[in-house]
Motif scaffolding. Sequence first.
Motif, PDB file in Angstrom:
ATOM      1  N   ASP A  28       0.861  -1.178   0.000  1.00 41.78           N
ATOM      2  CA  ASP A  28       0.000   0.000   0.000  1.00 41.78           C
ATOM      3  C   ASP A  28       0.902   1.234   0.000  1.00 41.78           C
ATOM      4  OD1 ASP A  28      -2.288   1.478   0.011  1.00 41.78           O
ATOM      5  OD2 ASP A  28      -2.950   0.882   2.019  1.00 41.78           O
ATOM      6  N   PHE A  29       0.381   2.327  -0.542  1.00 45.00           N
ATOM      7  CA  PHE A  29       1.089   3.608  -0.630  1.00 45.00           C
ATOM      8  C   PHE A  29       1.313   4.203   0.755  1.00 45.00           C
ATOM      9  CE2 PHE A  29       0.214   8.178  -0.410  1.00 45.00           C
ATOM     10  CZ  PHE A  29       1.178   8.694  -1.253  1.00 45.00           C
ATOM     11  N   CYS A  30       2.447   4.875   0.942  1.00 42.65           N
ATOM     12  CA  CYS A  30       2.586   5.682   2.160  1.00 42.65           C
ATOM     13  C   CYS A  30       3.186   7.041   1.820  1.00 42.65           C
ATOM     14  CB  CYS A  30       3.365   4.955   3.242  1.00 42.65           C
ATOM     15  SG  CYS A  30       5.118   4.996   3.022  1.00 42.65           S
ATOM     16  N   ILE A  31       2.786   8.024   2.610  1.00 42.46           N
ATOM     17  CA  ILE A  31       3.203   9.407   2.343  1.00 42.46           C
ATOM     18  C   ILE A  31       4.698   9.588   2.595  1.00 42.46           C
ATOM     19  CG2 ILE A  31       2.963  11.797   3.152  1.00 42.46           C
ATOM     20  CD1 ILE A  31      -0.012  11.205   3.722  1.00 42.46           C
ATOM     21  N   GLU A  32       5.195   9.019   3.695  1.00 47.71           N
ATOM     22  CA  GLU A  32       6.558   9.382   4.119  1.00 47.71           C
ATOM     23  C   GLU A  32       7.633   8.955   3.116  1.00 47.71           C
ATOM     24  OE1 GLU A  32       4.418   7.473   5.806  1.00 47.71           O
ATOM     25  OE2 GLU A  32       5.362   5.625   6.527  1.00 47.71           O
ATOM     26  N   ASP A  33       7.493   7.778   2.519  1.00 48.33           N
ATOM     27  CA  ASP A  33       8.488   7.368   1.509  1.00 48.33           C
ATOM     28  C   ASP A  33       8.371   8.241   0.259  1.00 48.33           C
ATOM     29  OD1 ASP A  33       9.328   5.314   3.167  1.00 48.33           O
ATOM     30  OD2 ASP A  33       8.117   3.783   2.180  1.00 48.33           O
ATOM     31  N   THR A  34       7.146   8.618  -0.072  1.00 52.27           N
ATOM     32  CA  THR A  34       6.926   9.468  -1.247  1.00 52.27           C
ATOM     33  C   THR A  34       7.570  10.843  -1.046  1.00 52.27           C
ATOM     34  OG1 THR A  34       4.838   8.288  -1.474  1.00 52.27           O
ATOM     35  CG2 THR A  34       5.137  10.220  -2.868  1.00 52.27           C
ATOM     36  N   LEU A  35       7.572  11.315   0.201  1.00 49.78           N
ATOM     37  CA  LEU A  35       8.234  12.602   0.481  1.00 49.78           C
ATOM     38  C   LEU A  35       9.742  12.503   0.245  1.00 49.78           C
ATOM     39  CD1 LEU A  35       6.457  13.968   3.683  1.00 49.78           C
ATOM     40  CD2 LEU A  35       6.123  14.631   1.297  1.00 49.78           C
ATOM     41  N   VAL A  36      10.336  11.392   0.640  1.00 56.54           N
ATOM     42  CA  VAL A  36      11.778  11.222   0.373  1.00 56.54           C
ATOM     43  C   VAL A  36      12.013  11.262  -1.134  1.00 56.54           C
ATOM     44  CG1 VAL A  36      13.787   9.714   0.617  1.00 56.54           C
ATOM     45  CG2 VAL A  36      12.138   9.882   2.486  1.00 56.54           C
ATOM     46  N   ALA A  37      11.159  10.569  -1.886  1.00 58.01           N
ATOM     47  CA  ALA A  37      11.291  10.581  -3.357  1.00 58.01           C
ATOM     48  C   ALA A  37      11.188  12.017  -3.884  1.00 58.01           C
ATOM     49  CB  ALA A  37      10.217   9.689  -3.983  1.00 58.01           C
ATOM     50  N   GLY A  38      10.240  12.782  -3.374  1.00 57.98           N
ATOM     51  CA  GLY A  38      10.086  14.171  -3.814  1.00 57.98           C
ATOM     52  C   GLY A  38      11.303  15.018  -3.468  1.00 57.98           C
ATOM     53  N   ALA A  39      11.867  14.784  -2.294  1.00 58.59           N
ATOM     54  CA  ALA A  39      13.066  15.537  -1.882  1.00 58.59           C
ATOM     55  C   ALA A  39      14.248  15.205  -2.797  1.00 58.59           C
ATOM     56  CB  ALA A  39      13.405  15.210  -0.426  1.00 58.59           C
ATOM     57  N   ILE A  40      14.369  13.941  -3.178  1.00 59.65           N
ATOM     58  CA  ILE A  40      15.465  13.539  -4.085  1.00 59.65           C
ATOM     59  C   ILE A  40      15.279  14.221  -5.445  1.00 59.65           C
ATOM     60  CG2 ILE A  40      16.488  11.597  -5.345  1.00 59.65           C
ATOM     61  CD1 ILE A  40      15.751   9.827  -2.859  1.00 59.65           C
ATOM     62  N   ILE A  41      14.063  14.212  -5.943  1.00 56.31           N
ATOM     63  CA  ILE A  41      13.813  14.849  -7.257  1.00 56.31           C
ATOM     64  C   ILE A  41      14.156  16.338  -7.194  1.00 56.31           C
ATOM     65  CG2 ILE A  41      12.070  15.384  -9.005  1.00 56.31           C
ATOM     66  CD1 ILE A  41      10.610  12.780  -8.118  1.00 56.31           C
TER      67      ILE A  41
END
Length: 235
Positions: free
Chosen positions: A148-161
């Motif tokens: 299932d999706f989670c916000i916190e890992d997606t934030l790390v991805a956004g920070a890397i981008i």
Amino acid sequence: MKIEVSLTPALYPFRTLTSGHVTVAIDVLRATSAVCAAFQAGCDTVVPLDTLEGISRYRSHGYLIAAERGGKKVDGAEYGNSPTEYLSNDMHGVKLAYSTTNGTISILRGADADITLVGAFANLSALCEYLKHENKDTVLLCSGWQNDFCIEDTLVAGAIIERLQGVGEAHGDAANMAQALWQMAKDSPYDYCQCCTHVHRLESFGAHADIEFAFKQDTCPVVPILRNGELTLDR
Ligand code: MLT
């Protein structure tokens, strides 16, 4: 350099960047933060395992067992996946056989890439410097929770981008969304994530220090890389 985001391990097989790429496995709460912390504390090697079956056999090869299920340390293991516990120990010379609910599954799923790395806020700058230097298409593989999706890992991805802007560009709507989410959360990702399911789960187990730690940037300037089934550092 294109940067694609897989929001869960289940979506990873459906990505569009499928050859010549780097994959970064992300499980900020807490598996990949803990890997970064273990290496920062001197750990030699981490073998990621997707199952507990047979993990104890690693003992006879000099490994200690680090295992978590459902957010709790597995009975009989020397360590769980608490980054703050690793940082409070001297891990020099330690080899870990490591299995967690979601994070080690992602790391192993990403093993098909040319280069497989481990990412978290803890190693954000070091990781992004490595990615800039490699300058290859990159897949950011978010571990989520049981596919299932989670916000916190997606934030790390956004920070890397965001950090790779000028070198790389977001590829696909999951990457666009990660970027947009990071823009909303970046002033205080810890506060932004107080609504997150896994934050509530970990808080109920008393893992507050780990949660605070996981949202801090650049506490562990290491880049763990998977080679032949083992995570090590380029020393
Ligand atoms: C995982 O691999 O799912 C996590 O590390 C779980 C946890 O925070 O204990």
